[in-house]
Write an enzyme that holds these catalytic residues in place. Structure first.
Site, PDB file in Angstrom:
ATOM      1  N   ASP A 321      38.386  43.071  45.015  1.00 44.42           N
ATOM      2  CA  ASP A 321      37.334  42.998  43.190  1.00 44.42           C
ATOM      3  C   ASP A 321      38.064  41.990  43.151  1.00 44.42           C
ATOM      4  OD1 ASP A 321      39.327  44.629  42.732  1.00 44.42           O
ATOM      5  OD2 ASP A 321      38.886  44.822  41.465  1.00 44.42           O
ATOM      6  N   GLU A 322      37.620  40.895  42.048  1.00 43.66           N
ATOM      7  CA  GLU A 322      37.223  40.062  41.252  1.00 43.66           C
ATOM      8  C   GLU A 322      39.349  39.196  41.241  1.00 43.66           C
ATOM      9  OE1 GLU A 322      37.295  42.443  37.030  1.00 43.66           O
ATOM     10  OE2 GLU A 322      38.853  42.726  37.602  1.00 43.66           O
TER      11      GLU A 322
END
Length: 438
Positions: A321-322
């Site tokens: 993620d991210e």
């Protein structure tokens, strides 16, 4: 009314569950009820625990983790569809007991037939940002078992810390598990999240191999599967800095090949990006073979820990993620990689390439792969092609469901694309977020 003169009779295959019940009853009653192997159907003042298909006229639900619990005037009977079901029947019995110890306790006569509605009943625990220690982890697992939760998603690595000893890579914990004031970051990571200037500040530390094996055994005895997460290629600053320190140490000793073996960053990378958490240097370089050697090494060591605990690692959670937008754009290693690799036309192709490579490493070790939703998507609307994964199972934690941002449908998009979706909604399921939509 149950007291310590009651006996626990059990079928041989549920010995561990019966011993757990005996320990919990000892905590309440102050004395240990006697354990006895074998079921005596008509014997009074007994708690009978077994696995089967029928309890009297009541058929045990066939769903895994199901049970029938019957309490009459002088007998308690628990029949599970499997060992987990018997354990949950025990937890339902224990939930009727008072919180404070008493020499005898009164429980209502009842009949309960119970099956789980969701096969994944999970808790995610972030040890990466701040380390809380083994004892707190064991306490959480005990509480999870009382609520019949069966999956502990253990977030072991982050930008701010690496929390598990990996044999052969001591820098991960010698440096990556501690924060203090060291601008060179050769002894610790720069202080974050209120840790303070010293290595003994709050939030520092890690699980040793022995600690982790103890946690795995403790969880397994309560029918809880521990799913380890090693977050990458973003959220990887602790690992990146630890492997840079390892690189510098070995280069100083003239061991160039060994120094480069697990390096996670391109020394010539001039890429500019900033993550949501304001990091500019936390992306593992996905164009270097040493990054995949590192991933395989970590997965291997995780498997060894599970085996030593008498268990099998089933799922490897790779985070995903991210990732900072702009990562790898000015990395010479990536420019060379893109130029020579078929199917990679630009930087946008690099994250799905990385995820495919990691999934193949996991598949080779017969593991399912899991990731956060945005680790499995190009953008808010487009998922990675499920067919690119070699794994039989690919699990996705759908979390970023902000209605006002038009991303509330990601769970549906992922499920419709063939992923197994775990609802992990930030709006209502994050304990550190306000319980509201806006």
């Amino acid at each position: 009314r149950i007291d310590a003169q009651w006996q626990i009779h059990f079928a041989g295959r549920v010995k561990n569950e019966a011993e757990y019940l005996q320990q919990r009853l000892t905590d309440v009653l102050g004395q240990a009820p006697q354990l006895q192997v074998g079921i005596s159907e008509r014997k009074a003042r007994t708690i009978q625990v077994s696995v089967g298909k029928q309890l009297g006229k009541n058929k045990v639900p066939e769903t895994p983790e199901s049970y029938v619990l019957e309490i009459t005037a002088d007998q308690v009977t628990i029949v599970g569809s499997d060992n987990a079901g018997a354990f949950y029947g025990i937890q339902s019995l224990l939930s009727l007991f008072p919180a404070e110890p008493e020499s005898s306790v009164s429980v209502p006569q009842l009949l309960a037939l119970d099956s789980p509605r969701a096969e994944w009943r999970g808790m995610h625990y972030d040890m990466g940002r701040n380390f809380h220690g083994k004892d707190v982890t064991l306490r959480l697992i005990e509480q999870m078992s009382r609520y019949k939760l069966n999956k502990l998603h253990l977030h072991l690595t982050e930008d701010e810390g690496w929390r598990l000893e990996i044999p052969g890579l001591p820098e991960l914990t010698d440096i990556g598990a501690f924060r203090c004031f060291d601008l060179s970051e050769q002894n610790c990571l720069l202080t974050q999240l209120g840790t303070g200037p010293s290595r003994d500040g709050s939030g520092n530390g890690f699980y040793s191999v022995d600690d982790f094996i103890e946690i795995l055994k403790f969880a397994a005895a309560r029918h809880i599967e521990v799913v380890p997460e090693i977050d990458m290629p973003g959220h990887a600053r602790a690992a990146v800095k630890a492997m840079e320190a390892r690189y510098k140490r070995l280069m100083k000793d003239g061991k160039k090949a060994e120094a480069e073996q697990f390096l996670l960053s391109d020394p010539e990378d001039k890429s500019v990006y900033m993550t949501v958490q304001n990091y500019t240097d936390n992306s593992m370089n996905v164009c270097m073979e040493s990054s995949y050697a590192f991933v395989d090494k970590v997965i291997y060591e995780l498997q060894q820990m599970y085996r030593k605990a008498g268990l099998k690692l089933n799922i490897f959670h790779m985070g995903g993620d991210e990732v900072g937008v702009g990562s790898w754009e000015k990395s010479p290693a990536c420019q060379q990689f893109i130029a020579k690799t078929d199917g990679i036309s630009g930087v946008a192709d690099l994250k799905p390439w990385f995820v495919s490579r990691v999934s193949a490493l996991a598949s080779k070790r017969e593991l399912a792969i899991a990731g956060w939703e945005d680790g499995l998507m190009y953008d808010a609307n487009n998922t990675f092609n499920r067919a690119q994964f070699a794994n039989d199972r690919v699990l996705a934690n759908a979390w970023d469901n902000i209605w006002e941002w038009d991303v509330a449908d990601r769970a549906y998009r992922l499920a419709n694309a063939g992923y197994e979706v775990i609802l992990s909604h930030a709006t209502h399921l994050y304990f550190d977020h306000p319980y509201e939509v806006n």
